[in-house]
Structures are given as C-alpha cells and as structure tokens.
Design a protein around this motif. Sequence first.
Motif, mmCIF file in Angstrom:
data_model
loop_
_atom_site.group_PDB
_atom_site.id
_atom_site.type_symbol
_atom_site.label_atom_id
_atom_site.label_comp_id
_atom_site.label_asym_id
_atom_site.label_seq_id
_atom_site.Cartn_x
_atom_site.Cartn_y
_atom_site.Cartn_z
ATOM 1 N N VAL A 1 0.840 -1.202 0.000
ATOM 2 C CA VAL A 1 0.000 0.000 0.000
ATOM 3 C C VAL A 1 0.872 1.248 0.000
ATOM 4 N N TRP B 1 2.431 1.712 -3.409
ATOM 5 C CA TRP B 1 1.432 2.175 -4.374
ATOM 6 C C TRP B 1 1.147 3.664 -4.193
ATOM 7 N N LEU B 2 0.998 4.097 -2.950
ATOM 8 C CA LEU B 2 0.709 5.507 -2.696
ATOM 9 C C LEU B 2 1.903 6.395 -3.037
ATOM 10 N N GLN C 1 4.062 6.114 -5.442
ATOM 11 C CA GLN C 1 4.448 6.190 -6.846
ATOM 12 C C GLN C 1 3.928 7.455 -7.522
ATOM 13 N N GLU C 2 2.792 7.955 -7.073
ATOM 14 C CA GLU C 2 2.267 9.213 -7.620
ATOM 15 C C GLU C 2 1.267 9.796 -6.630
ATOM 16 N N ARG C 3 0.988 11.091 -6.765
ATOM 17 C CA ARG C 3 0.136 11.783 -5.803
ATOM 18 C C ARG C 3 -1.330 11.828 -6.214
ATOM 19 N N ARG D 1 -6.214 6.931 -4.702
ATOM 20 C CA ARG D 1 -5.133 7.259 -3.772
ATOM 21 C C ARG D 1 -5.585 8.305 -2.753
ATOM 22 N N ARG D 2 -6.363 9.279 -3.184
ATOM 23 C CA ARG D 2 -6.863 10.283 -2.244
ATOM 24 C C ARG D 2 -7.777 9.648 -1.199
ATOM 25 N N ALA E 1 -7.691 6.483 -0.241
ATOM 26 C CA ALA E 1 -6.854 5.649 0.619
ATOM 27 C C ALA E 1 -6.115 6.487 1.650
ATOM 28 N N ARG E 2 -5.584 7.638 1.224
ATOM 29 C CA ARG E 2 -4.867 8.510 2.164
ATOM 30 C C ARG E 2 -5.806 9.060 3.242
ATOM 31 N N GLU F 1 5.414 5.162 2.083
ATOM 32 C CA GLU F 1 4.965 6.095 1.043
ATOM 33 C C GLU F 1 5.954 7.245 0.875
#
Length: 312
Positions: A114, A117-118, A120-122, A127-128, A130-131, A191
Amino acid sequence: MLRLMIWVRDFAFLLVATMTVLFFLVRLAGDPAIMLAGPDASPAQLDAVRQAYGFDRSLIEQYLIFVSHMVRLDFGNSLVDGAPALDKVLATFPASLFLAVMAMALNLAVSIPVGAWLGQERGGAGRRLARGFISVMQGFPGFVLALLLVNLFAVGLEWLPAVGYAGPASWVLPVVSVTSFLAPKLIRVVEANTAAAYRSHYVRTAVAIGTGPRTILWRHVMPNALLGATAVVGAEFAFMVTGLVVIETIFAWPGIGWLLVRSTLNLDFPVVQAIVFIIVIAVFLTNLATEAVQMRLDPRLRGPGAAGGANG
C-alpha cells in the motif's frame, strides 16, 4: 568490539535505572500485606505478614536484597499463588511474542504494497480516498476498533470468538486490532520513502536509459524505501513484543500485558518486577537486532571507514 561494549554499557544502565525506579514506584501503590492477609486482618496479622515477606524492613534494605536477588535472576515468588515470579512471566511471554509476530507479518503484508502504491504518484481518486482512510485510522484508538470488532464479529455475527488463545479463529480479532494501529504509520513511512526515491538522481538516470517501471520499483526504489522503514518496524515490534496491555486485556489473551494488569491490581510486586525485567531485555534485544539489520543493509552506518569505502 567498541560498539558491543557501548551496547552492553547502555543495557546495564537502562536495566539498573528502570528496575530501581520501578522498585520504589510499585511500593507506592499500596501495602501488599493487606492483600495477602485480607482486608479484615488484625494489626498483629498484618505485622506477621510483613515480617514473613520482609516488608517490615526499610526500603533501602529491601532494595539491596532485591538487587542481590535480581543479579541471580531470582525475583521471588508470586504473592498470589506462590509460584516463582520469573517462571510465571516466561510462561506468558510466548503468547505475547506470537501475537507480535502474527501482527507484524500482517502489518508488513499490508503496509509495504500500500505504501509503495501511494508513493508512486500523488494523484488519483483511489489514492486520495486511501490517504484519507489512513489518516482516520492513524488517529483512531486501537482499543476502540478492538471493541467494535468484538461487537460486530463476535457478538453480532457470531463468526469469531471474542476471547481466548485456543486456535486460529481466536487469533483473528487480536491480530487485526493490533495491525490496525500499526499499519497507518508504516504505510506513511513507506509512502514518503518511495516518493523520495522516485525523485532521486539514480531513479531518474534509470528512467532516462529506458529501464522498465517494474525494475525501477523493485530494484532501485523499494530497497531504499524499506531501508528507511526498518527503524519503524523495529520500534513497532518492540512495542508489541513487550506486551499490548489493552489489547491483551480486551481479548483475555494470556500474554505478558494481561499478566501485568492482573499482577498490578493484586499488588504482586515480584511478578511486576519480573515482567519489567523481561520487557527491558526484549526492547534492548529488538533495538539491537534492528540496528544490526540497518548496518547490514546500509554499509554507511558501520563506521567512518566502512562509509568511506562504500562511498569510494
């Protein structure tokens, strides 16, 4: 050799300081003679109990006797059942160690992929989301989630047992509860390290010469990202292996934290002192192993000579 001597010196100082502070603090909790003789005991009976267990001596005398016994790994007998205190602690320690290993395995299995994955890009809605979820979990008390899991899966659905240490089904809720408050921090670290590695010059060079994304991730990015996460893993494991007091109490997990609560409530000084002794050793050995792994993975940490050779 010098580093080993420093480790031994630090351990000796930590052990003596911790056990000394503990010795005097636990004696402020109450009079164990009352617990042994009962609340209805007469003053004569209380005096007899204090004399039998040495509680009638001055604190300094008791402390010197305690130190002389501690160096022989003799913490006396439990005031509750008369069993050797250290034996009681060592009997419960494997359960705490098992819980720590299982939770750390799940923690690594979730956090590393995880976090990678997070990192690798913003962008991206996934991803938002998940964050945001990770941020909520980072501030969510682990014991609250543990109680919610018990309510849902043990009381409501009756899928899993709420307490015990009998088999795989009884491991699920404690392991998930522990992982829930360990994983968010490790995910954040992985991350951040992954994102920093992607911005480094060696990754940019690999991209420029046409190296594939998978090769870049697993050969160049992740080794460096995980190196920075080693200290977090070691700290989390030390925290777990020394006894998850609340989690073990909620699930009646027969580990060192569960025993610590019972012994403290019973004013069982010998067992409490033996528990802290084992905790100090476990934390020290875990930190020692973490530092050894870091030095193994990063030659720059082995000293000026090794660092210079590595850089050269």
